[in-house]
Design an enzyme around this catalytic site. Structure first.
Site, mmCIF file in Angstrom:
data_model
loop_
_atom_site.group_PDB
_atom_site.id
_atom_site.type_symbol
_atom_site.label_atom_id
_atom_site.label_comp_id
_atom_site.label_asym_id
_atom_site.label_seq_id
_atom_site.Cartn_x
_atom_site.Cartn_y
_atom_site.Cartn_z
ATOM 1 N N GLU A 183 1.054 -1.159 0.118
ATOM 2 C CA GLU A 183 0.072 -0.067 0.056
ATOM 3 C C GLU A 183 0.946 1.320 0.088
ATOM 4 O OE1 GLU A 183 -3.089 -0.517 -1.330
ATOM 5 O OE2 GLU A 183 -3.519 -1.933 0.491
ATOM 6 N N ALA A 226 -15.229 3.067 -1.934
ATOM 7 C CA ALA A 226 -15.011 2.048 -0.861
ATOM 8 C C ALA A 226 -13.458 1.660 -1.127
ATOM 9 C CB ALA A 226 -15.828 0.843 -1.346
ATOM 10 N N GLU A 235 -6.049 11.323 -13.581
ATOM 11 C CA GLU A 235 -6.115 11.531 -12.125
ATOM 12 C C GLU A 235 -5.170 12.802 -11.712
ATOM 13 O OE1 GLU A 235 -7.964 10.334 -9.592
ATOM 14 O OE2 GLU A 235 -8.768 8.709 -10.447
ATOM 15 N N ASP A 291 -4.043 1.002 -9.591
ATOM 16 C CA ASP A 291 -5.168 0.828 -9.593
ATOM 17 C C ASP A 291 -5.422 0.411 -11.192
ATOM 18 O OD1 ASP A 291 -5.013 1.630 -7.216
ATOM 19 O OD2 ASP A 291 -6.376 3.249 -7.365
ATOM 20 N N TYR A 299 -3.854 11.837 1.140
ATOM 21 C CA TYR A 299 -3.037 11.149 0.263
ATOM 22 C C TYR A 299 -1.918 11.607 -0.188
ATOM 23 C CZ TYR A 299 -2.142 7.959 -3.530
ATOM 24 O OH TYR A 299 -1.657 7.128 -4.394
HETATM 25 C C1 GLA Z 1 -5.042 4.434 -4.073
HETATM 26 C C2 GLA Z 1 -4.274 5.028 -5.269
HETATM 27 C C3 GLA Z 1 -3.174 3.984 -5.728
HETATM 28 C C4 GLA Z 1 -2.379 3.605 -4.425
HETATM 29 C C5 GLA Z 1 -3.304 3.215 -3.250
HETATM 30 C C6 GLA Z 1 -2.358 2.951 -2.017
HETATM 31 O O1 GLA Z 1 -5.703 3.521 -4.438
HETATM 32 O O2 GLA Z 1 -5.169 5.318 -6.455
HETATM 33 O O3 GLA Z 1 -2.276 4.538 -6.548
HETATM 34 O O4 GLA Z 1 -1.314 4.489 -4.067
HETATM 35 O O5 GLA Z 1 -4.061 4.378 -3.085
HETATM 36 O O6 GLA Z 1 -1.742 1.677 -2.202
#
Ligand code: GLA
Length: 408
Positions: A50, A141, A179, A191, A240
């Site tokens: 993560e 989510a 994004e 993702d 974030y």
């Molecule tokens: C979100 C971001 C990803 C990644 C995760 C954490 O999903 O879009 O790029 O950084 O958080 O692992």
């Protein structure tokens, strides 16, 4: 003259999931003709790794069998008309351009505008399009509903323009750029790449520096159980981007291009603010855990995988500080049920959202019972549970789409 079967007629050789049927039907109603393209792109769940992606590190997600579906067709102007069935039938209409205006208030419309804008400069013949969108990836989510929307859009738009030169990796980069540049979240590539390249029954080890991906088969007889804490998360509004800045600060202090290149020994040798030190420690240890977890999965060593997933959760809680109490409680509950036969942890960006448990199939009823009995969200609601399978990556087909190919 032969009559052409419509995408929904009984003579059609396809059998589509209900969401796909819904977008095809709504498209036909709105535009008076059937769509010519149908695209599908999955959400993802991350098994481990993560916040390592934007540190050039390793992640181990799986695409899930929940998708955004898009019915699409060409227009003879350079306009885009988009209808979102899941947003109470809200629509949007804008010129196809590399620099579209933001929609006041953002939301799904900015994802559509921003994503197509990345593709426009690469299109040999930019083509306007009509789009109808719906999906069953839970929103908010942490299961990447926006990445699945972006990949679905890119696959659909490429088909409409008759242009399929871009690879899944390139499309994933474009979706990430949307994004980063348009929506305003400095997310990594995980993702989008998981949605682009997912494989049934497999997780995907991604090296986020080279973008190499390696499918890792999930142990037989195991299930992916995702439990949503019902604590809603918001990436852009959350911390974030702040986490990303702290990681970059640590990398600069260590004199490395990214924390992927750092070790615990190096970290011990520099003076850093405690918070920044702990952020870096999470990334360094998490990268090793991803590689070890890959080995554990390959060896079918569920106890080892479980230990790594637990350590990952603790590191996210204590060092990276991205869990919330409800999610900690959910993870502990799942770890308890799973025992040594798999693992559980928070999954995704954090600050709410879901936990993932990889567990023996026969333990699923026990896990459901434990969640029902043992978990309530801060508002007093039970967890939402999604039992998922690892599914295929994004795809688009032109009508007549061959039976089964779009969902495989
Ligand atoms: C979100 C971001 C990803 C990644 C995760 C954490 O999903 O879009 O790029 O950084 O958080 O692992």
């Amino acid at each position: 003259m032969a009559t052409l079967a419509s995408p929904l007629s009984s003579s059609s050789s396809t059998s589509l999931p209900p969401t796909a049927e819904a977008v095809v039907r709504a498209y036909t109603e709105r535009h008076g003709v059937a769509p010519t393209v149908l695209a599908r792109a999955p959400g993802r769940v991350n098994l481990i790794g993560e916040h390592t992606d934007y540190n050039d590190g390793f992640v181990l997600p799986a695409a899930i069998d929940r998708d955004t579906w898009i019915a699409a067709g060409p227009r003879d102007d350079l306009q885009v008309d988009a209808l979102a069935l899941d947003e109470s039938g809200a629509d949007d209409h804008f010129p196809l351009s590399a620099t579209p205006p933001h929609f006041p208030g953002g939301g799904w419309r900015d994802h559509v505008r921003g994503t197509l804008a990345q593709l426009v400069p690469l299109m040999a013949r930019p083509a306007g399009m009509n789009l109808v969108i719906s999906g069953d990836v839970p929103m908010g989510a942490g299961l990447s509903s926006s990445a699945s929307l972006a990949l679905g859009l890119l696959r659909a738009a490429q088909r409409i323009a008759g242009d399929s030169a871009l690879t899944g990796k390139q499309l994933a980069r474009l979706a990430q750029q949307a994004e980063n540049r348009f929506v305003g979240c400095q997310c990594g590539i995980m993702d989008q790449l998981a949605s682009a390249e997912g494989k049934p029954e497999h997780a995907l080890l991604i090296d986020c520096r080279s973008l190499d991906t390696r499918p890792v088969s999930l142990p037989e007889g195991t299930a992916l159980l995702i439990a949503h804490s019902r604590v809603k998360r918001g990436l852009v509004d959350s911390a974030y981007n702040e986490r990303r800045a702290q990681c970059e600060q640590a990398a600069r202090a260590l004199g490395v291009p990214a924390l992927r290149d750092a070790t615990l020994e190096m970290l011990a040798g520099v003076k850093l603010e405690d918070k920044v030190f702990r952020r870096a420690r999470h990334i360094i240890t998490e990268n090793s855990r991803v590689l070890e977890a890959t080995e554990a999965l390959q060896a079918g060593d569920l106890p080892r995988l479980g230990r790594l997933m637990k350590a990952s959760h603790e590191s996210m809680r204590d060092d990276f500080e991205i869990t919330v109490p409800a999610v900690d409680q959910l993870a502990a509950l799942l770890q308890d049920v799973v025992g040594h036969e798999g693992g559980a942890r928070m999954t995704g960006g954090g600050f709410g959202g879901c936990c993932i448990a990889l567990l023996k199939k026969e333990l699923v009823p026990k896990a459901l019972e434990a969640l029902e009995r043992g978990y309530r969200s801060p508002e007093g609601l039970p967890a939402l549970v999604y039992l998922c399978e690892a599914g295929p990556g994004a795809k688009a087909e032109s009508w007549p789409w061959p039976a089964g190919t779009i969902t495989a």
